[in-house]
Enzyme design. Structure first.
Site, PDB file in Angstrom:
ATOM      1  N   ASP A  60       0.815  -1.226   0.000  1.00 35.07           N
ATOM      2  CA  ASP A  60       0.000   0.000   0.000  1.00 35.07           C
ATOM      3  C   ASP A  60       0.847   1.274   0.000  1.00 35.07           C
ATOM      4  OD1 ASP A  60       1.059   0.000   2.519  1.00 35.07           O
ATOM      5  OD2 ASP A  60      -0.829  -0.065   3.599  1.00 35.07           O
ATOM      6  N   ARG A 113      11.738  24.607  -3.024  1.00 34.66           N
ATOM      7  CA  ARG A 113      11.294  25.654  -3.952  1.00 34.66           C
ATOM      8  C   ARG A 113       9.913  26.194  -3.563  1.00 34.66           C
ATOM      9  NH1 ARG A 113      12.486  22.927  -9.703  1.00 34.66           N
ATOM     10  NH2 ARG A 113      11.766  21.122  -8.539  1.00 34.66           N
ATOM     11  N   GLN A 114       9.215  25.474  -2.678  1.00 40.42           N
ATOM     12  CA  GLN A 114       7.883  25.938  -2.242  1.00 40.42           C
ATOM     13  C   GLN A 114       8.025  26.709  -0.929  1.00 40.42           C
ATOM     14  OE1 GLN A 114       4.608  23.196  -2.745  1.00 40.42           O
ATOM     15  NE2 GLN A 114       5.952  21.766  -3.776  1.00 40.42           N
ATOM     16  N   ASP A 160      19.787  32.034 -14.556  1.00 35.40           N
ATOM     17  CA  ASP A 160      18.772  33.029 -14.177  1.00 35.40           C
ATOM     18  C   ASP A 160      19.336  34.015 -13.157  1.00 35.40           C
ATOM     19  OD1 ASP A 160      18.670  31.610 -11.691  1.00 35.40           O
ATOM     20  OD2 ASP A 160      17.190  30.246 -12.541  1.00 35.40           O
ATOM     21  N   LYS A 171      15.907  34.731 -17.080  1.00 38.24           N
ATOM     22  CA  LYS A 171      15.012  33.614 -17.401  1.00 38.24           C
ATOM     23  C   LYS A 171      13.611  33.959 -16.925  1.00 38.24           C
ATOM     24  CE  LYS A 171      14.690  29.831 -14.655  1.00 38.24           C
ATOM     25  NZ  LYS A 171      15.182  28.700 -13.876  1.00 38.24           N
ATOM     26  N   ARG A 207       9.916  32.068 -16.029  1.00 39.10           N
ATOM     27  CA  ARG A 207       9.196  30.795 -15.925  1.00 39.10           C
ATOM     28  C   ARG A 207       7.697  31.063 -15.804  1.00 39.10           C
ATOM     29  NH1 ARG A 207      10.491  25.469 -14.390  1.00 39.10           N
ATOM     30  NH2 ARG A 207      12.585  25.989 -13.660  1.00 39.10           N
ATOM     31  N   ASP A 241      24.214  26.003 -11.409  1.00 36.44           N
ATOM     32  CA  ASP A 241      22.849  26.049 -10.868  1.00 36.44           C
ATOM     33  C   ASP A 241      22.778  25.226  -9.590  1.00 36.44           C
ATOM     34  OD1 ASP A 241      20.226  26.850 -10.781  1.00 36.44           O
ATOM     35  OD2 ASP A 241      19.674  26.064 -12.735  1.00 36.44           O
ATOM     36  N   SER A 257      16.121  19.700 -12.431  1.00 36.56           N
ATOM     37  CA  SER A 257      14.986  18.799 -12.267  1.00 36.56           C
ATOM     38  C   SER A 257      14.572  18.263 -13.643  1.00 36.56           C
ATOM     39  CB  SER A 257      13.838  19.538 -11.562  1.00 36.56           C
ATOM     40  OG  SER A 257      12.734  18.692 -11.447  1.00 36.56           O
ATOM     41  N   GLY A 260      15.363  19.736 -16.389  1.00 31.98           N
ATOM     42  CA  GLY A 260      16.423  20.138 -17.310  1.00 31.98           C
ATOM     43  C   GLY A 260      16.036  21.356 -18.146  1.00 31.98           C
TER      44      GLY A 260
HETATM   45  C1  R5P Z   1      15.240  27.596 -10.383  1.00 30.31           C
HETATM   46  O1  R5P Z   1      15.145  28.766 -10.167  1.00 30.31           O
HETATM   47  C2  R5P Z   1      16.353  26.701  -9.964  1.00 30.31           C
HETATM   48  O2  R5P Z   1      17.509  27.376  -9.582  1.00 30.31           O
HETATM   49  C3  R5P Z   1      16.664  25.709 -11.067  1.00 30.31           C
HETATM   50  O3  R5P Z   1      17.174  26.424 -12.178  1.00 30.31           O
HETATM   51  C4  R5P Z   1      15.423  24.972 -11.476  1.00 30.31           C
HETATM   52  O4  R5P Z   1      14.679  24.614 -10.358  1.00 30.31           O
HETATM   53  C5  R5P Z   1      15.766  23.755 -12.267  1.00 30.31           C
HETATM   54  O5  R5P Z   1      14.579  23.114 -12.656  1.00 30.31           O
HETATM   55  P1  R5P Z   1      14.419  22.555 -14.123  1.00 30.31           P
HETATM   56  O6  R5P Z   1      15.578  21.638 -14.383  1.00 30.31           O
HETATM   57  O7  R5P Z   1      13.105  21.818 -14.100  1.00 30.31           O
HETATM   58  O8  R5P Z   1      14.388  23.726 -15.055  1.00 30.31           O
END
Ligand code: R5P
Length: 290
Positions: A35, A93-94, A166, A189, A191, A217, A221, A223
């Site tokens: 489960d 990130r949250q 960024d 950058k 998003r 960086d 995640s 990319g």
């Molecule tokens: C965002 O501001 C972080 O510093 C990374 O650049 C970001 O989280 C990477 O995520 P992904 O690979 O999905 O773009």
């Protein structure tokens, strides 16, 4: 002698840290029920002194999180002090309410870690320091930049330029460039907060022509950020693109897509084990614990 519990997600790293600290290494074993529940067992005894719990929170994020909390809780039953080392802290990130109604999950994590019995949390290159403000226990963010720089010092690069994909990563790129003794720039950058798609807003950039670039960086995640930055830099006629990141999640086929975009090599640390995780940060973590 201090105890060090190796969480299931950080077995090798924990072993390395424990050797450096000459700690009593206590392994843990996890079985998964059909489960989805985790059954966690300590494979050794804890002494009454301080205990370090090492558990990274990468995918499966929620399982690794509950394991971290369970290990802290168990350690708290025996030890005088529990320090949790979360080399990669998922959910970082949250850390704020970007869109109305969003839950700030870092605040929830802060309450959970304290409730489980941690007196201090140590993380590596957290996405933003705002995240740790939600923890009402002692906290420390340590940097993997020096370890990454040492790796790049051994590579023969042509007129290298350090680039942040960024503006949010500008300080990180600046620190890298300072230690690496090179120049740096930060791209712009954007998003889309709903779709997650990224765009590079920087225009023409003569500075990169013919130069090897190190994209720095905190994490990769999907990319998306690295791919867009690489495509942009290649259009500006840079030479090779290397990626230096602390946490390589490389979800799904991110690595393949990054290579296809033109990246020569991805170098990451062992906060998350994987093919690209060739920089060992156990000494840096051990130093922070001492
Ligand atoms: C965002 O501001 C972080 O510093 C990374 O650049 C970001 O989280 C990477 O995520 P992904 O690979 O999905 O773009």
């Amino acid at each position: 002698m201090i105890n060090l519990i190796a969480g299931n997600s950080s077995k090798d790293l924990a072993k390395k840290i424990s050797k450096k600290l000459k700690a009593n290494l206590v392994k843990s074993e996890v079985k998964n029920f059909p489960d989805g529940e985790s059954k966690i067992t300590l494979k050794g005894k804890l002494s009454k002194s301080k205990t370090i719990v090492v558990q990274s929170i990468y995918p499966p994020v929620d399982s690794n999180l509950i394991q971290a909390l369970s290990l802290i809780s168990k350690a708290n039953d025996y030890s005088t002090e529990v320090v949790v080392v979360v080399p990669y802290l998922g959910y970082a990130r949250q850390d704020r309410e970007f869109l109305p109604g969003e839950i700030v999950t870092m605040k929830v994590l802060g309450r959970l870690f304290k409730g489980a019995g941690a007196s201090k949390i140590i993380v590596v290159d957290i996405h933003s320091k705002i995240g740790l403000k939600h923890f009402k226990i002692k906290s420390e963010n340590i940097s993997a930049i020096s370890d990454l720089v040492k790796y790049f010092e051994k590579i023969n690069l042509r007129n290298p330029l350090v680039v942040s994909p960024d503006q949010g990563g500008k300080e990180r790129a600046k620190e890298f460039a300072h230690e690496f003794k090179s120049e740096f720039i930060a791209l712009k950058k954007q998003r889309d907060r709903k779709t997650g798609k990224v765009k590079i807003k920087t225009e023409g950039l003569d500075k990169v022509v013919g130069r090897d670039v190190i994209l720095v960086d905190d994490m990769i995640s999907t990319g998306g950020s690295i791919i867009k930055a690489t495509e942009f830099l290649k259009k500006q006629k840079c030479k090779r693109v290397f990626v230096a990141c602390t946490h390589a999640l490389l979800m799904n086929d991110a690595e393949k897509k990054i290579k296809k975009a033109g990246v020569t090599k991805i170098i990451s640390t062992n906060t998350i084990p994987g093919k690209t995780s060739i920089v060992d940060i156990s000494s840096t973590i051990a130093k922070a614990i001492k």
